[in-house]
Design an enzyme around this catalytic site. Sequence first.
Site, PDB file in Angstrom:
ATOM      1  N   SER A 252       2.543  -4.805   2.166  1.00 47.22           N
ATOM      2  CA  SER A 252       3.636  -5.595   1.610  1.00 47.22           C
ATOM      3  C   SER A 252       4.789  -5.623   2.595  1.00 47.22           C
ATOM      4  CB  SER A 252       4.119  -4.971   0.310  1.00 47.22           C
ATOM      5  OG  SER A 252       4.696  -3.717   0.600  1.00 47.22           O
ATOM      6  N   LYS A 253       5.634  -6.592   2.385  1.00 43.92           N
ATOM      7  CA  LYS A 253       6.773  -6.792   3.256  1.00 43.92           C
ATOM      8  C   LYS A 253       7.704  -5.584   3.226  1.00 43.92           C
ATOM      9  CE  LYS A 253       9.796 -10.574   4.456  1.00 43.92           C
ATOM     10  NZ  LYS A 253       9.256 -10.827   5.777  1.00 43.92           N
ATOM     11  N   ARG A 254       7.709  -4.909   2.078  1.00 45.45           N
ATOM     12  CA  ARG A 254       8.636  -3.793   1.930  1.00 45.45           C
ATOM     13  C   ARG A 254       8.433  -2.713   2.991  1.00 45.45           C
ATOM     14  NH1 ARG A 254       7.560  -1.697  -3.175  1.00 45.45           N
ATOM     15  NH2 ARG A 254       6.708  -3.745  -3.607  1.00 45.45           N
TER      16      ARG A 254
END
Length: 489
Positions: A252-254
């Site tokens: 994920s981008k996180r």
Amino acid sequence: MPVRVRFAPSPTGFLHVGGLRTALYNYLYARHHKGAFVLRIEDTDQSRKVEGAVENLIQTLRWAGLDYDEGPDKGGPYGPYVQSERLSIYRQHATQLVEAGKAYYCFCTSERLEELRGKQQALKLPPSYDRHCRDLPREDSAKRVAAGEGHVVRMKVPIGGEMTFQDRVRGKVTIAHKVLDDQVLLKSDGFPTYHLAVVVDDHLMQITHVIRGEEWLPSTPKHVLLYQYFGWDPPEFAHLPLLLNPDRSKLSKRQGDVAVEDYRAKGFLREAIVNFVSFLGWNPGDEREIFTLDDLVRDFSLERVGKSGAVFNVDKLLWLNQQHLRRIPPADLVPQVNALIAERGWPVPSHEKLKRAIVLMRERVTFVHDFVDFSDYLFRDPDQFDPEGRAKSWPEDAAARVESLAGRLEPLTVFDHPSIEAALKELATELQVKPGLLVHPTRYAISGRTVGPGLYELMEFLGKDTVLRRIRHAVKTLGGPWHAFDRGM
Ligand code: GLU
């Protein structure tokens, strides 16, 4: 039958690493089997469409070297290759299924569906359509449609039993029909859903292998049913493993960048990214790690694609970037490094000089921009001395020693690695110190840094005048032996 595969992205943003992996595996499969690679834009969900996304996709594929044979900007015998330009084809196929009793018109309003969802939610049931319109008499429904009543087309999933299909990666997959919803195929706005469009297009475009991410595995049973309903042979399916963060959560981008664009902007080489992405789910079955696109075309096979999630390890990508950077002929890097030097407004060295600088540094850098960021001193006098390195590299008596060295270098007529080394070692012997006590302060004086290429090579590269100028400047700036007296020693 010749292999035909496709990459079918939805233009909802920048191309992600996972998308690049799907594109790459399709490309490799096509090229390995001397088949065709098709690019199809799946833009049936107009609400998620992002301006410029198609251009970014095309540009990123081109940058990565994944050229396709048919696509929106290329044309081909099965076009158009953009789904929003094929609406009449989907409507026609949806109608065909309704007429065959494999699909039905559904007139349920969004209010009714919302209410239904609310009830299911309260009972903690998964959301699904209650098949309210499934058994309406067909003539009545056809009349309502002809009268212009709003409707969708839903597929009729068998009520009992189960279905089975083979996946090239997962093996045999069996699903009970009861877990499948009566999927909407055609929406009230006349657009197909992904499920109808993907099946119709893969069939009409004569796709032989559907290679895509694992997130589409749950949709595949619906697709297989649709193939049966149309009386078509399904393609082979291969679902690629999930991409995971190092903590094994879904990528994920996180936890970092996911857009290919971000890695490009950081200076990663296409060769390294392609090599890295190729290993996200595939491996050659031996110890080899460095692969060019051509190597991959030769060695890629679906048999060596694994089921378990592939961890995205940025350290590996950095290492691969180093490895590929070392393999690029120095002359090919000259224009890029030259541009970076010009950008900074430094004097631009000659082609030969720059090539030598690249040879000197290329075992020590990870990115092309490191040539100027980490070795600015190859191109201009350093504007500062690394403050953290000072205590270690510039002890009290350093100035006196490097000044003596300057005195020994000045008369040299040949200023090359062997003569510099001989002069330095001779002085070290006379002073009864280890050569390191001359090497470290000299490096610090001429580069402002504590690490870098071999000192003698570096000095030869810079030339005598520059070396002497920098040594004298360092002695003046960093302080000479008189500092010792200042402190009463
Ligand atoms: N349009 C889907 C996507 O954006 C492609 C799914 C498929 O390859 O069937 O990922």
